[in-house]
Design a protein around this motif. Structure first.
Motif, PDB file in Angstrom:
ATOM      1  N   GLU A 113       9.107  19.609   6.806  1.00  0.00           N
ATOM      2  CA  GLU A 113       9.991  18.673   7.510  1.00  0.00           C
ATOM      3  C   GLU A 113      10.940  19.395   8.457  1.00  0.00           C
ATOM      4  O   GLU A 113      11.174  18.949   9.579  1.00  0.00           O
ATOM      5  CB  GLU A 113      10.774  17.817   6.516  1.00  0.00           C
ATOM      6  CG  GLU A 113       9.951  16.737   5.871  1.00  0.00           C
ATOM      7  CD  GLU A 113       9.365  15.760   6.880  1.00  0.00           C
ATOM      8  OE1 GLU A 113      10.097  15.274   7.770  1.00  0.00           O
ATOM      9  OE2 GLU A 113       8.157  15.492   6.798  1.00  0.00           O
ATOM     10  N   GLN A 163       0.834  -1.208   0.000  1.00  0.00           N
ATOM     11  CA  GLN A 163       0.000   0.000   0.000  1.00  0.00           C
ATOM     12  C   GLN A 163       0.871   1.261   0.000  1.00  0.00           C
ATOM     13  O   GLN A 163       0.580   2.230  -0.706  1.00  0.00           O
ATOM     14  CB  GLN A 163      -0.924   0.013   1.212  1.00  0.00           C
ATOM     15  CG  GLN A 163      -2.030  -1.009   1.143  1.00  0.00           C
ATOM     16  CD  GLN A 163      -2.810  -1.090   2.450  1.00  0.00           C
ATOM     17  OE1 GLN A 163      -2.630  -0.275   3.352  1.00  0.00           O
ATOM     18  NE2 GLN A 163      -3.672  -2.092   2.548  1.00  0.00           N
ATOM     19  N   PHE A 164       1.937   1.222   0.795  1.00  0.00           N
ATOM     20  CA  PHE A 164       2.847   2.365   0.837  1.00  0.00           C
ATOM     21  C   PHE A 164       3.482   2.597  -0.532  1.00  0.00           C
ATOM     22  O   PHE A 164       3.531   3.727  -1.028  1.00  0.00           O
ATOM     23  CB  PHE A 164       3.929   2.144   1.900  1.00  0.00           C
ATOM     24  CG  PHE A 164       4.954   3.234   1.942  1.00  0.00           C
ATOM     25  CD1 PHE A 164       4.672   4.443   2.550  1.00  0.00           C
ATOM     26  CD2 PHE A 164       6.203   3.061   1.354  1.00  0.00           C
ATOM     27  CE1 PHE A 164       5.617   5.455   2.591  1.00  0.00           C
ATOM     28  CE2 PHE A 164       7.144   4.061   1.385  1.00  0.00           C
ATOM     29  CZ  PHE A 164       6.856   5.268   1.997  1.00  0.00           C
ATOM     30  N   ALA A 165       3.968   1.530  -1.162  1.00  0.00           N
ATOM     31  CA  ALA A 165       4.593   1.653  -2.480  1.00  0.00           C
ATOM     32  C   ALA A 165       3.600   2.175  -3.514  1.00  0.00           C
ATOM     33  O   ALA A 165       3.941   3.016  -4.356  1.00  0.00           O
ATOM     34  CB  ALA A 165       5.162   0.307  -2.919  1.00  0.00           C
ATOM     35  N   GLU A 166       2.387   1.703  -3.429  1.00  0.00           N
ATOM     36  CA  GLU A 166       1.347   2.143  -4.371  1.00  0.00           C
ATOM     37  C   GLU A 166       1.061   3.637  -4.193  1.00  0.00           C
ATOM     38  O   GLU A 166       0.985   4.383  -5.158  1.00  0.00           O
ATOM     39  CB  GLU A 166       0.083   1.327  -4.141  1.00  0.00           C
ATOM     40  CG  GLU A 166      -1.023   1.618  -5.121  1.00  0.00           C
ATOM     41  CD  GLU A 166      -2.245   0.736  -4.879  1.00  0.00           C
ATOM     42  OE1 GLU A 166      -2.822   0.294  -5.872  1.00  0.00           O
ATOM     43  OE2 GLU A 166      -2.603   0.507  -3.703  1.00  0.00           O
ATOM     44  N   ARG A 167       0.946   4.065  -2.950  1.00  0.00           N
ATOM     45  CA  ARG A 167       0.650   5.481  -2.688  1.00  0.00           C
ATOM     46  C   ARG A 167       1.804   6.388  -3.090  1.00  0.00           C
ATOM     47  O   ARG A 167       1.589   7.471  -3.634  1.00  0.00           O
ATOM     48  CB  ARG A 167       0.309   5.687  -1.221  1.00  0.00           C
ATOM     49  CG  ARG A 167      -1.046   5.126  -0.871  1.00  0.00           C
ATOM     50  CD  ARG A 167      -1.375   5.331   0.576  1.00  0.00           C
ATOM     51  NE  ARG A 167      -2.674   4.747   0.879  1.00  0.00           N
ATOM     52  CZ  ARG A 167      -3.088   4.485   2.083  1.00  0.00           C
ATOM     53  NH1 ARG A 167      -2.316   4.741   3.132  1.00  0.00           N
ATOM     54  NH2 ARG A 167      -4.274   3.956   2.286  1.00  0.00           N
ATOM     55  N   THR A 168       3.029   5.964  -2.803  1.00  0.00           N
ATOM     56  CA  THR A 168       4.170   6.807  -3.194  1.00  0.00           C
ATOM     57  C   THR A 168       4.283   6.878  -4.713  1.00  0.00           C
ATOM     58  O   THR A 168       4.683   7.910  -5.250  1.00  0.00           O
ATOM     59  CB  THR A 168       5.497   6.319  -2.582  1.00  0.00           C
ATOM     60  OG1 THR A 168       5.711   4.966  -2.931  1.00  0.00           O
ATOM     61  CG2 THR A 168       5.498   6.478  -1.079  1.00  0.00           C
ATOM     62  N   GLY A 169       3.910   5.798  -5.398  1.00  0.00           N
ATOM     63  CA  GLY A 169       3.899   5.826  -6.857  1.00  0.00           C
ATOM     64  C   GLY A 169       2.881   6.810  -7.386  1.00  0.00           C
ATOM     65  O   GLY A 169       3.142   7.542  -8.348  1.00  0.00           O
ATOM     66  N   ARG A 170       1.735   6.862  -6.753  1.00  0.00           N
ATOM     67  CA  ARG A 170       0.706   7.822  -7.169  1.00  0.00           C
ATOM     68  C   ARG A 170       1.178   9.253  -6.953  1.00  0.00           C
ATOM     69  O   ARG A 170       0.982  10.116  -7.800  1.00  0.00           O
ATOM     70  CB  ARG A 170      -0.583   7.605  -6.366  1.00  0.00           C
ATOM     71  CG  ARG A 170      -1.362   6.401  -6.787  1.00  0.00           C
ATOM     72  CD  ARG A 170      -2.660   6.350  -6.016  1.00  0.00           C
ATOM     73  NE  ARG A 170      -3.276   5.052  -6.165  1.00  0.00           N
ATOM     74  CZ  ARG A 170      -4.183   4.572  -5.346  1.00  0.00           C
ATOM     75  NH1 ARG A 170      -4.576   5.282  -4.306  1.00  0.00           N
ATOM     76  NH2 ARG A 170      -4.711   3.384  -5.546  1.00  0.00           N
ATOM     77  N   ILE A 171       1.791   9.487  -5.813  1.00  0.00           N
ATOM     78  CA  ILE A 171       2.289  10.837  -5.511  1.00  0.00           C
ATOM     79  C   ILE A 171       3.381  11.228  -6.505  1.00  0.00           C
ATOM     80  O   ILE A 171       3.408  12.343  -7.010  1.00  0.00           O
ATOM     81  CB  ILE A 171       2.794  10.927  -4.055  1.00  0.00           C
ATOM     82  CG1 ILE A 171       1.608  10.799  -3.101  1.00  0.00           C
ATOM     83  CG2 ILE A 171       3.558  12.221  -3.813  1.00  0.00           C
ATOM     84  CD1 ILE A 171       1.991  10.614  -1.650  1.00  0.00           C
ATOM     85  N   GLY A 172       4.272  10.275  -6.805  1.00  0.00           N
ATOM     86  CA  GLY A 172       5.328  10.547  -7.782  1.00  0.00           C
ATOM     87  C   GLY A 172       4.754  10.887  -9.142  1.00  0.00           C
ATOM     88  O   GLY A 172       5.212  11.814  -9.810  1.00  0.00           O
TER      89      GLY A 172
END
Length: 89
Positions: free
Chosen positions: A57, A26-35
């Motif tokens: 940050e 799920q994390f990888a999928e979400r970061t891919g969407r953000i990218g």
């Protein structure tokens, strides 16, 4: 809580991802969407978004240390250090 170097298997850590694979996916999928979202933005908006993330940050990190910084001052400092405000000293 121990420091990393105090662990008995330091520096040869072992870990087991069973039980968290779904979360990692799920994390990888979400970061891919953000990218993908970032890549779809014009260059100047990409830069602004990245600077905003850096500012957030920096502010969060300073709060952990007990310091409360001005968003405006942090943004000015980051832009100056990146060479984006050459007129500032």
């Amino acid at each position: 809580m121990r420091y990393n170097w105090q662990q008995k298997d330091w520096p040869h850590f072992r870990y087991d991802t069973t039980g968290i694979e779904d979360l990692l996916f799920q994390f990888a999928e979400r970061t891919g969407r953000i990218g993908g979202f970032f890549q779809g933005l014009p260059q100047h908006l990409q830069s602004d978004a990245i600077i905003d993330m850096m500012v957030s940050e920096a502010i969060k990190t300073s709060e952990i240390e007990g310091e409360y910084l001005s968003r405006k001052d942090v943004m000015s400092s980051i832009k100056r250090n990146l060479g984006l405000n050459p007129e500032l000293p």
